[in-house]
Design a protein around this motif. Structure first.
Motif, PDB file in Angstrom:
ATOM      1  N   GLY A 407       0.826  -1.199   0.000  1.00 17.49           N
ATOM      2  CA  GLY A 407       0.000   0.000   0.000  1.00 17.49           C
ATOM      3  C   GLY A 407       0.864   1.254   0.000  1.00 17.49           C
ATOM      4  N   PRO A 408       0.234   2.437  -0.033  1.00 14.74           N
ATOM      5  CA  PRO A 408       0.982   3.696  -0.101  1.00 14.74           C
ATOM      6  C   PRO A 408       1.914   3.893   1.089  1.00 14.74           C
ATOM      7  CG  PRO A 408      -1.339   4.040  -0.595  1.00 14.74           C
ATOM      8  CD  PRO A 408      -1.217   2.647  -0.071  1.00 14.74           C
ATOM      9  N   ALA A 409       3.073   4.496   0.836  1.00 13.09           N
ATOM     10  CA  ALA A 409       4.034   4.759   1.911  1.00 13.09           C
ATOM     11  C   ALA A 409       3.520   5.828   2.855  1.00 13.09           C
ATOM     12  CB  ALA A 409       5.371   5.185   1.315  1.00 13.09           C
ATOM     13  N   GLY A 410       2.762   6.782   2.320  1.00 11.40           N
ATOM     14  CA  GLY A 410       2.179   7.826   3.147  1.00 11.40           C
ATOM     15  C   GLY A 410       3.218   8.826   3.637  1.00 11.40           C
ATOM     16  N   GLY A 411       2.788   9.748   4.486  1.00 15.32           N
ATOM     17  CA  GLY A 411       3.679  10.754   5.059  1.00 15.32           C
ATOM     18  C   GLY A 411       4.300  11.635   3.988  1.00 15.32           C
ATOM     19  N   ASP A 412       5.583  11.927   4.172  1.00  9.88           N
ATOM     20  CA  ASP A 412       6.292  12.794   3.237  1.00  9.88           C
ATOM     21  C   ASP A 412       7.052  11.999   2.179  1.00  9.88           C
ATOM     22  OD1 ASP A 412       5.487  15.075   4.649  1.00  9.88           O
ATOM     23  OD2 ASP A 412       7.175  14.913   6.041  1.00  9.88           O
ATOM     24  N   HIS A 413       6.736  10.728   2.046  1.00  4.91           N
ATOM     25  CA  HIS A 413       7.496   9.869   1.146  1.00  4.91           C
ATOM     26  C   HIS A 413       6.957   9.971  -0.284  1.00  4.91           C
ATOM     27  CE1 HIS A 413       9.481   8.265   4.629  1.00  4.91           C
ATOM     28  NE2 HIS A 413       8.382   7.744   5.118  1.00  4.91           N
ATOM     29  N   SER A 414       7.457  10.957  -1.013  1.00  4.49           N
ATOM     30  CA  SER A 414       7.034  11.104  -2.403  1.00  4.49           C
ATOM     31  C   SER A 414       7.733  10.091  -3.298  1.00  4.49           C
ATOM     32  CB  SER A 414       7.329  12.519  -2.905  1.00  4.49           C
ATOM     33  OG  SER A 414       8.714  12.807  -2.799  1.00  4.49           O
ATOM     34  N   ILE A 415       8.846   9.531  -2.821  1.00  3.46           N
ATOM     35  CA  ILE A 415       9.570   8.485  -3.541  1.00  3.46           C
ATOM     36  C   ILE A 415       9.641   7.264  -2.641  1.00  3.46           C
ATOM     37  CG2 ILE A 415      11.707   7.812  -4.685  1.00  3.46           C
ATOM     38  CD1 ILE A 415      10.422  10.121  -6.078  1.00  3.46           C
ATOM     39  N   ALA A 416       9.105   6.141  -3.110  1.00  3.43           N
ATOM     40  CA  ALA A 416       9.118   4.916  -2.312  1.00  3.43           C
ATOM     41  C   ALA A 416       8.869   3.732  -3.241  1.00  3.43           C
ATOM     42  CB  ALA A 416       8.048   4.974  -1.207  1.00  3.43           C
ATOM     43  N   GLY A 417       8.873   2.536  -2.667  1.00  6.37           N
ATOM     44  CA  GLY A 417       8.540   1.343  -3.417  1.00  6.37           C
ATOM     45  C   GLY A 417       9.746   0.621  -3.990  1.00  6.37           C
ATOM     46  N   SER A 418       9.479  -0.310  -4.899  1.00  5.42           N
ATOM     47  CA  SER A 418      10.510  -1.186  -5.452  1.00  5.42           C
ATOM     48  C   SER A 418      11.330  -0.462  -6.518  1.00  5.42           C
ATOM     49  CB  SER A 418       9.864  -2.435  -6.051  1.00  5.42           C
ATOM     50  OG  SER A 418      10.838  -3.296  -6.586  1.00  5.42           O
ATOM     51  N   TRP A 419      12.623  -0.350  -6.267  1.00  2.39           N
ATOM     52  CA  TRP A 419      13.548   0.288  -7.220  1.00  2.39           C
ATOM     53  C   TRP A 419      13.972  -0.707  -8.302  1.00  2.39           C
ATOM     54  CZ3 TRP A 419      16.342   5.172  -6.724  1.00  2.39           C
ATOM     55  CH2 TRP A 419      17.404   5.315  -7.613  1.00  2.39           C
ATOM     56  N   SER A 420      14.346  -1.912  -7.858  1.00  3.06           N
ATOM     57  CA  SER A 420      14.782  -2.973  -8.772  1.00  3.06           C
ATOM     58  C   SER A 420      14.159  -4.282  -8.336  1.00  3.06           C
ATOM     59  CB  SER A 420      16.310  -3.127  -8.756  1.00  3.06           C
ATOM     60  OG  SER A 420      16.958  -1.965  -9.171  1.00  3.06           O
ATOM     61  N   ALA A 421      13.741  -5.091  -9.291  1.00  6.07           N
ATOM     62  CA  ALA A 421      13.214  -6.426  -9.005  1.00  6.07           C
ATOM     63  C   ALA A 421      13.815  -7.395 -10.012  1.00  6.07           C
ATOM     64  CB  ALA A 421      11.686  -6.439  -9.078  1.00  6.07           C
ATOM     65  N   TYR A 422      14.632  -8.347  -9.518  1.00  8.43           N
ATOM     66  CA  TYR A 422      15.361  -9.260 -10.392  1.00  8.43           C
ATOM     67  C   TYR A 422      15.150 -10.705  -9.942  1.00  8.43           C
ATOM     68  CZ  TYR A 422      17.987  -4.942 -11.452  1.00  8.43           C
ATOM     69  OH  TYR A 422      18.346  -3.665 -11.798  1.00  8.43           O
ATOM     70  N   TYR A 423      15.192 -11.622 -10.912  1.00 10.32           N
ATOM     71  CA  TYR A 423      15.062 -13.054 -10.628  1.00 10.32           C
ATOM     72  C   TYR A 423      16.450 -13.672 -10.563  1.00 10.32           C
ATOM     73  CZ  TYR A 423      13.154 -17.798 -10.847  1.00 10.32           C
ATOM     74  OH  TYR A 423      12.807 -19.102 -10.573  1.00 10.32           O
ATOM     75  N   TYR A 424      16.723 -14.392  -9.463  1.00  8.30           N
ATOM     76  CA  TYR A 424      18.037 -15.021  -9.295  1.00  8.30           C
ATOM     77  C   TYR A 424      17.876 -16.348  -8.568  1.00  8.30           C
ATOM     78  CZ  TYR A 424      22.979 -15.571  -7.903  1.00  8.30           C
ATOM     79  OH  TYR A 424      24.263 -16.032  -7.709  1.00  8.30           O
TER      80      TYR A 424
END
Length: 466
Positions: A407-424
């Motif tokens: 769900g949303p990070a909320g607060g002052d977090h205008s940048i959040a979430g998954s930066w990179s997602a890789y299969y290994y």
């Protein structure tokens, strides 16, 4: 992500672009039957602690950021892998985890080395960081530069990771406009490593990023003597110039496929196919644009047999909520190109299909292939849109096959979430900007064959066949 020094201009232009397109049809792929609908709670009522997944996906582990890499701007960034280790970049430095048991990762070490973005790659006993911010000096204990007109240092930092519990700084190479991202290309002699440096620029009145800058920079690292690393070439891959109205020259990201002697460069307003048979003298095979749908050509991924390239568009520079009903499904998305007779031909588009709130930055970001013979399947980060697994075997009709979404990070977090997602090696690893390292499992008849493929190492921008 677009550098902070450019993001304000990019976001302003993106707002106007999205507003102009709000009435356009939002055609795109529908969720696959494997996907289950989010809970009955409205998106605005959900929080970052809430996790929604498709039926075939589950979170098996989370490693939160810890001091000293857990400050307000100590964001997790890119990932690399070697053997039983995961290397996690962070704006404050980098971390190493033992992933012998992916369901129970163990912290091994952390290195404090502040800078943007600290994108990371590993080669043998070497670890390389991208520094895209003027610093007071090349070493980790240097402070920030004094401003855009300063002669501060930025470029590549190199570490010895032969002792994973005690990584040590080795050397650095200064590059014009820093290094936003970088791409490793092994030389014919395995003791020589070439690194393509991607960086935006130029910047007015800058001493570290002077014009012109329609180029990439190639650093040679002698593996047995990395202290002697140096720039050996600055090829201009835009002899006819880049597209008009671009926010920066240079490139954002380059993916190399050394076995195929090819590279694909995402260069803000252009996608470029390169011949890298001679790593120091890349040759332009084709330059393409999509002025109708793409704002920022962000990254590229070949399929396994190098007959396709997926280019992504980072509409808004990573700071905007573009996964909403107002934004067409062809914007802030992926474009699939087939390579036909050596030329790129655009086919379909893919955008993860779940609508996000207006407070969640969401756009196509870093991803990688799942090693499945005869299929083209990719996992990809979408910032606060979470992680999406999607199938582009049919280039004209890509579809999602699984997802993970907080769900949303909320607060002052205008940048959040998954930066990179890789299969290994059987699992998806997601570097979450605020929440740390996630380990995700997908069980699906389409993706299960990937579990049989074991890699010795993995740097997503240097593709290897499986």
């Amino acid at each position: 992500m677009i550098p902070a020094k450019l993001r304000a201009a990019v976001v302003g232009a993106a707002v106007m672009l999205v507003a102009a397109c709000a009435g356009a049809p939002a055609a795109g792929p529908s969720p696959s039957p494997a996907s289950k609908a989010p809970s009955s709670a409205s998106p605005s009522a959900k929080t970052m602690a809430d996790v929604t997944t498709s039926d075939n996906v589950k979170l098996v582990a989370n490693m939160p950021r810890t001091a000293p890499l857990n400050g307000p701007m100590s964001w997790n960034s890119d990932l690399a892998f070697q053997g039983n280790y995961a290397f996690v970049g962070n704006f404050g430095g980098f971390s190493i985890f033992d992933i012998s048991d992916p369901t129970q990762p163990e912290p091994v070490s952390q290195v404090s080395c502040p800078s943007q973005q600290n994108d990371v790659s590993v080669y043998g006993d070497l670890l390389i960081l991208s520094i895209d911010e003027p610093r007071g000096g090349e070493k980790c204990d240097s402070g920030q530069g004094t401003g855009p007109s300063s002669s501060g240092w930025e470029g590549l930092r190199i570490f010895d990771i032969s002792d994973k519990k005690n990584p040590t700084y080795v050397s650095a190479v200064r590059t014009d406009c820093g290094s936003h991202t970088h791409t490793m290309v092994p030389g014919k002699n395995p003791d020589t490593l070439y690194v393509y440096v991607s960086s935006p620029g130029p910047e007015p009145d800058s001493k570290t990023c002077p014009p012109p800058h329609e180029l990439i920079q190639i650093v040679e690292i002698p593996v047995k003597n990395p202290k002697s690393a140096k720039i050996v070439a600055k090829p201009n891959i835009f002899p006819d110039g880049q597209g008009e109205g671009m926010f920066a020259a240079g490139c954002h990201d380059i993916t190399a496929y050394p076995e195929k002697k090819l590279a694909a460069a995402a260069c803000f307003g252009d996608g470029v196919l390169l011949d890298i048979a001679d790593p120091v003298k890349p040759k332009v095979l084709q330059q393409v644009r999509d002025t109708e749908n793409f704002q920022i050509w962000h990254s590229a991924t070949f399929n396994n047999d190098a007959t396709k390239v997926v280019f992504s568009d980072e509409l808004g520079g990573g700071g905007m909520a573009t996964c909403d009903s107002k934004t067409p499904k062809t914007k802030g998305a992926n474009a699939i190109y087939d390579i036909v007779d050596g030329k790129l031909e655009r086919r379909g588009y893919f955008k993860m299909p779940r609508e996000q709130t207006s407070n969640e930055n969401c756009v196509a970001h870093n991803g990688s292939l799942l090693p499945i013979e005869g299929k083209d399947v990719m996992v990809q980060a979408w910032y606060q849109g979470g992680v999406s697994v999607w199938d582009f075997t049919d280039s004209n009709n890509p579809r999602e096959v699984g997802f993970f979404d907080r769900g949303p990070a909320g607060g002052d977090h205008s940048i959040a979430g998954s930066w990179s997602a890789y299969y290994y090696n059987g699992y998806i690893y997601s570097s979450d900007i605020l929440k740390g390292l996630d380990v995700i499992q997908i069980d699906d008849p389409l993706t299960d064959p990937a579990k049989q493929v074991k890699m010795d190492d993995f740097n997503v921008q240097t593709q290897k066949s499986y």
